[in-house]
Design a protein around this motif. Structure first.
Motif, short mmCIF file in Angstrom:
data_model
loop_
_atom_site.label_atom_id
_atom_site.label_comp_id
_atom_site.label_asym_id
_atom_site.label_seq_id
_atom_site.Cartn_x
_atom_site.Cartn_y
_atom_site.Cartn_z
N MET A 260 0.83 -1.21 0.00
CA MET A 260 0.00 0.00 0.00
C MET A 260 0.86 1.26 0.00
O MET A 260 0.62 2.20 -0.75
CB MET A 260 -0.91 0.02 1.23
CG MET A 260 -2.20 -0.71 1.09
SD MET A 260 -3.31 -0.33 2.47
CE MET A 260 -2.45 -1.10 3.84
N ALA A 261 1.85 1.28 0.89
CA ALA A 261 2.70 2.46 1.00
C ALA A 261 3.50 2.68 -0.27
O ALA A 261 3.63 3.82 -0.75
CB ALA A 261 3.64 2.30 2.20
N ALA A 262 4.04 1.60 -0.84
CA ALA A 262 4.83 1.74 -2.07
C ALA A 262 3.97 2.24 -3.22
O ALA A 262 4.40 3.08 -4.01
CB ALA A 262 5.46 0.40 -2.42
N ARG A 263 2.75 1.73 -3.32
CA ARG A 263 1.86 2.16 -4.40
C ARG A 263 1.47 3.62 -4.25
O ARG A 263 1.17 4.30 -5.24
CB ARG A 263 0.61 1.28 -4.44
CG ARG A 263 0.88 -0.13 -4.98
CD ARG A 263 -0.35 -1.03 -4.83
NE ARG A 263 -1.55 -0.38 -5.32
CZ ARG A 263 -2.73 -0.41 -4.72
NH1 ARG A 263 -2.88 -1.06 -3.58
NH2 ARG A 263 -3.76 0.22 -5.24
N ALA A 264 1.51 4.13 -3.02
CA ALA A 264 1.21 5.54 -2.79
C ALA A 264 2.43 6.43 -3.01
O ALA A 264 2.32 7.66 -2.99
CB ALA A 264 0.69 5.73 -1.37
N GLY A 265 3.61 5.80 -3.21
CA GLY A 265 4.82 6.56 -3.49
C GLY A 265 5.83 6.62 -2.37
O GLY A 265 6.85 7.31 -2.48
N ALA A 266 5.60 5.89 -1.27
CA ALA A 266 6.52 5.92 -0.14
C ALA A 266 7.84 5.24 -0.47
O ALA A 266 7.90 4.32 -1.29
CB ALA A 266 5.89 5.25 1.08
N VAL A 267 8.90 5.68 0.20
CA VAL A 267 10.21 5.05 0.07
C VAL A 267 10.23 3.79 0.91
O VAL A 267 9.82 3.79 2.08
CB VAL A 267 11.34 6.01 0.51
CG1 VAL A 267 12.69 5.30 0.46
CG2 VAL A 267 11.35 7.26 -0.36
N ILE A 268 10.72 2.70 0.32
CA ILE A 268 10.84 1.42 1.00
C ILE A 268 12.33 1.16 1.26
O ILE A 268 13.17 1.41 0.39
CB ILE A 268 10.26 0.28 0.14
CG1 ILE A 268 8.82 0.60 -0.26
CG2 ILE A 268 10.35 -1.05 0.87
CD1 ILE A 268 7.87 0.84 0.89
#
Length: 506
Positions: free
Chosen positions: A211-219
């Protein structure tokens, strides 16, 4: 429906603790499964690492953490976490957690692999996770500011001009609901269930990371997956584990002939770091010699009283661990990688925080030290609560029905097989390429799957890191390289670019 401005996704240790720390500020705790049934925290056997025993110090605990993390631990973050351990143990005692005590009333401390001291605060020998969760669930039920919504699976983070301002969740009947929020906290666990053999529940399939990655968050550090070396190999999904505390008490790993094999792999023998033990057990199993945890001398007739959870799991599989060695196999257990956060639990996206296994704070580096995970969960979820509580509150409206926007996640059984075969204990370039090609094919049918997104980031991280370090073991790059003594940071856009380049060059 009540108005509040904070949504916590996930009701494991981090989620419950964060909600309690935010009280009396209104919070919605969103969970797919009923409280206490779908979180990895429930099954944590060892306990919480805390340097509170005679002769132990923050510096000693930090040294052990740095050694296990294979050069990638953020020392400042780890030191801060370890320094707050005693205060967080006091919090848990205040919430009613019945930590083991001796006759004098002092907390009983045990030792686990790669710890130089006895510093594991435990409950009932191997029931820490269950006991902590039950105490916190009871505390949550007594707290009127916490609204629990179970049966809701968070799927998508909503954005407004780059800021996270809500969540889309799926209900029990497949309906989609949208929740507005000023603050969203991811506490939805790790990614262990992306593997065929795992100690993690079905909910731990990387959905928070996806979810976070799809929203653009750095992993950060997605390639680092810790495999517990002693999952009980008596069927079961998830696989029950034989806690490291057994080896801390003197249990020994042996092959089918009763030969102890760990001394030839590491100077610390059975108490070597988890990644080394996992590879040694994996090699034994692959070679057909089998791997067994022999507890007969170290625990023997006291097994049922001292380690009731392991004892019950063995009996369920038709084995008496007091009289027979326990067959073991490595299982995906803990994801050191996750959504990159700072010391306050803030992610790279405004309005989004993360704590627990879904987050990557840098305190574990390339290989988590045993029982530091529950410590991380309580320390950083408390910091998240403090950070959010310092901001102005605001009401939000009730959720409303929205069209279906997230397709189904594809065939998880197929994905788990791919991850186990190619992104598992031992990795190679060819295997990682095969995994990425397969994931790309699956994404054509399920382009917005959180599980596939998480798996892709994990495989890309492993593919890019051309060395072996901590829990990442590349058979084609068996040495640790000074050039790779830095943490991985990836966005989904960057991972997709790597995948596209790999596909073009095939």
């Amino acid at each position: 429906m009540a108005s509040d401005d904070t949504i916590i996704i996930g009701a494991g240790l981090a989620g419950l603790f964060c909600a309690l720390k935010l009280a009396p500020r209104p919070v919605t705790l969103m969970t797919a499964a009923p409280l206490g049934t779908g979180a990895s925290s429930v099954w944590a056997q060892g306990g919480i690492a805390a340097a509170i025993g005679p002769g132990d110090t923050v510096e000693k605990h930090l040294a052990d953490t740095l050694a296990a993390g294979a050069g990638l631990v953020d020392a400042d973050m780890a030191a801060g976490m370890i320094g707050e351990a005693a205060a967080r143990i006091e919090d848990l005692l205040g919430y009613g957690v019945p930590f083991d005590r001796d006759l004098a009333g002092a907390l009983v401390l045990s030792r686990e692999a790669a710890h130089g001291e006895r510093r594991i605060v435990r409950v009932g020998g191997d029931r820490a996770g269950h006991a902590i969760m039950q105490a916190l669930i009871a505390a949550v039920s007594r707290t009127p500011s916490i609204r629990v919504l179970d049966g809701l699976t968070a799927e998508t983070l909503l954005l407004d001009v780059g800021r996270v301002n809500g969540v889309v969740a799926q209900g029990r009947q497949g309906e989609r609901l949208v929740f507005g929020a000023r603050a969203v906290v991811l506490c939805c666990g790790g990614a262990g269930h992306l593997y065929r053999i795992t100690t993690n529940p079905a909910q731990s399939c990387g959905r928070g990371l996806g979810m976070a990655a799809r929203a653009g968050a750095v992993i950060a550090d997605p390639e680092f997956v810790q495999f517990h070396p002693t999952a009980i190999d008596l069927a079961g999904d998830p696989a029950p584990l034989a806690t490291e505390a057994l080896r801390g008490e003197g249990a020994c790993l042996v092959d089918s002939d009763g030969h102890a094999f760990m001394a030839s792999h590491h100077a610390d023998g059975d108490l070597a770091p988890r990644d080394i033990v996992a590879r040694a057990v994996f090699a034994q199993v692959q070679a057909g010699r089998g791997a067994y945890l022999d507890c007969r001398q170290a625990v023997g007739a006291a097994f049922a009283a001292r380690f009731p959870t392991v004892y019950a799991a063995c009996l369920k599989g038709g084995l008496d661990p007091a009289a027979q060695p326990i067959p073991v196999v490595p299982a995906a257990h803990y994801h050191m990688g996750g959504v990159l956060t700072d010391a306050a639990g803030r992610t790279s996206l405004s309005g989004l925080w993360a704590a627990g296994e879904v987050a990557c704070t840098g305190v574990h580096g390339a290989n988590r030290l045993a029982s530091n995970s529950l410590l991380e969960a309580v320390v950083f979820s408390a910091r998240v609560a403090q950070d959010i509580d310092g901001r102005s509150a605001g009401a939000v409206g009730a959720p409303k029905m929205v069209p279906q926007i997230t397709p189904a996640g594809g065939d998880l059984a197929v994905l788990r097989k791919i991850m186990s075969e190619h992104v598992g204990v031992i990795r190679t370039e060819d295997g990682l390429k095969a995994a990425l090609r397969a994931i790309a094919g699956m994404e054509q049918a399920s382009p917005h799957s959180n599980a596939l997104t998480a798996a892709k980031l994990m495989a890309v991280g492993a593919y890019l890191r051309t060395e072996s370090r901590g829990a990442q073991y590349r058979e084609d790059y068996p040495e640790t390289s000074p050039a790779w003594a830095e943490r991985t940071r990836l966005t989904l856009e960057q991972a997709d670019a790597v995948l596209a380049e790999m596909m073009e060059s095939a």
